[in-house]
Design an enzyme around this catalytic site. Structure first.
Site, short mmCIF file in Angstrom:
data_model
loop_
_atom_site.label_atom_id
_atom_site.label_comp_id
_atom_site.label_asym_id
_atom_site.label_seq_id
_atom_site.Cartn_x
_atom_site.Cartn_y
_atom_site.Cartn_z
N LYS A 145 0.70 44.28 7.00
CA LYS A 145 1.20 43.44 5.91
C LYS A 145 0.50 42.10 6.04
O LYS A 145 0.70 41.38 7.02
CB LYS A 145 2.71 43.26 6.03
CG LYS A 145 3.27 42.19 5.10
CD LYS A 145 4.78 42.05 5.22
CE LYS A 145 5.27 40.77 4.55
NZ LYS A 145 6.73 40.62 4.59
N GLY B 233 13.99 35.16 2.80
CA GLY B 233 15.27 34.86 3.42
C GLY B 233 16.26 34.16 2.52
O GLY B 233 17.33 33.77 2.98
N ALA C 194 10.69 40.34 -0.15
CA ALA C 194 11.23 38.99 0.03
C ALA C 194 12.28 38.60 -1.01
O ALA C 194 12.09 38.79 -2.22
CB ALA C 194 10.13 37.92 0.02
N GLY C 195 13.37 38.08 -0.50
CA GLY C 195 14.40 37.49 -1.34
C GLY C 195 15.46 38.44 -1.85
O GLY C 195 16.42 38.01 -2.47
N ASN D 175 14.66 42.65 4.71
CA ASN D 175 14.89 42.34 6.12
C ASN D 175 16.14 41.48 6.30
O ASN D 175 17.17 41.94 6.79
CB ASN D 175 13.66 41.64 6.71
CG ASN D 175 13.82 41.31 8.19
OD1 ASN D 175 14.82 41.62 8.83
ND2 ASN D 175 12.84 40.68 8.77
N THR D 176 16.07 40.22 5.85
CA THR D 176 17.15 39.26 6.12
C THR D 176 18.53 39.79 5.72
O THR D 176 19.49 39.68 6.49
CB THR D 176 16.86 37.94 5.38
OG1 THR D 176 15.63 37.41 5.87
CG2 THR D 176 17.98 36.93 5.59
#
Lengths: 257, 65
Positions: free
Chosen positions: A98, A159, A185-186, A207-208
């Site tokens: 990535k 995040g 992301a997000g 992820n987050t």
């Protein structure tokens, strides 16, 4: 329904939920989260050792059946990203990478220009390149020409759990991209993951939202179901919205003539 | 002997990469060693003799998204 798999490089993914290893309260939560969510690809990062920190091997917590996606986080230039990618591969992490090149420390927005440069180099070296980018149609086409395996536009800042702030641009990228589109992301809620998949994204990377929930296994499962639901809805080509009502039951009288 | 270790100048008496890893008190199992911009596998750490002005990075994989 025929088997619905996403092919990236020489690998087939039946799960369209990609996950990350960042921010878990304990590394021991990662393997159960992977089992609960069915995620078949997970990101890791590379750092200088901190002799004062826990040196436990994060790779030991990831089953061999799960594809590793090392990221180039910390890279501020294409050259730095290329160096990290080469180290990750030499260290036995496989060919997936990535690309993440960031110089904006306030919003962590990716540098598309440097990312494209790194992609050109790494794709030629046989990497399966997944570049994390600001949604941009021209860059998407250039990444295709550069040999990327997918394009990973951000939904909102890393995040932030703000969901698809880039909705309109992501929609256009899905429409024109010759590459698989992975929204990265997000994404903070399963409903946002489902929304991306309904729009026609090929996968999402979360992820987050999973790692920082109170129960990452349950959250992973919830995201997994949302991704499947969104994907099925996309494949089913749901009808559009209307201004008024259309009856879903016969409007003829029942008890009255 | 003065080397560039993880971006900082460091004095070391280590003769090989194996010695250096031990000197730094690091767990070799999860360690990645980059010696003058080339990754060296653990089996070869003992064969690499450290010289003045070498650039060495000691890395590991960590959690990240």
């Amino acid at each position: 329904m025929a088997e619905d798999v996403l092919i990236l490089g020489n690998k087939r993914f039946s799960s369209r939920l990609f996950t990350g290893t960042g921010k878990f309260a304990s590394k021991t939560l990662i393997a159960p989260m992977l089992a609960a969510s069915g995620s078949q690809m997970i990101t890791v990062a590379l750092r200088r050792v901190d002799p004062t920190a826990d040196q436990g091997n994060i790779l030991a917590h990831i089953p061999e059946t799960v594809t590793l996606l090392p990221n180039t986080s910390g890279a501020r230039t294409a050259d730095e990203a290329v160096r990290i990618a080469r180290i990750a591969r030499a260290a036995g992490c496989g060919d997936f990478i990535k690309i993440e090149v960031i110089t904006d420390m306030q919003y962590l927005m990716p540098d598309n220009h440097e990312t494209l440069k790194a992609c050109r180099i790494l794709a030629k070296e046989g990497f399966v390149v997944l570049p994390y980018v600001m949604p941009d149609i021209t860059v998407t086409q250039q990444l295709y020409d550069a040999g990327a395996a997918a394009v990973m536009p951000l939904g909102s800042p890393i995040g932030s759990n703000r969901g698809l702030e880039m909705r309109a641009m992501i929609q256009r990228i899905i429409e024109v991209s010759k590459l698989p589109v992975v929204v990265d992301a997000g994404i903070g809620r399963p409903s946002q993951a489902a929304e991306a998949m309904e729009m026609g994204a090929d996968a999402v990377l979360v992820n987050t939202a999973i790692a920082t929930s109170e129960d990452p296994c349950l959250a992973g499962k919830a995201f997994s179901l949302a991704v499947m639901a969104g994907r099925m809805a996309f494949l089913a080509s749901l009808a559009g919205t209307r201004k008024g009502a259309t009856a879903s039951s016969p409007l003829t009288g029942f008890l009255r003539e | 002997m003065r080397i560039n270790l993880n971006g900082s100048p460091v004095e070391t008496t280590s003769r090989s990469l194996s010695d250096l890893v031990a000197e730094q008190g690091l767990n070799p199992l999860s360690l990645i060693v980059e010696y003058n911009y080339e990754v060296v596998k653990q089996a070869s750490w003992g064969e690499i003799h450290i010289k003045d002005n070498d650039t060495i990075e000691l890395l590991n994989f960590v959690g990240g998204g």
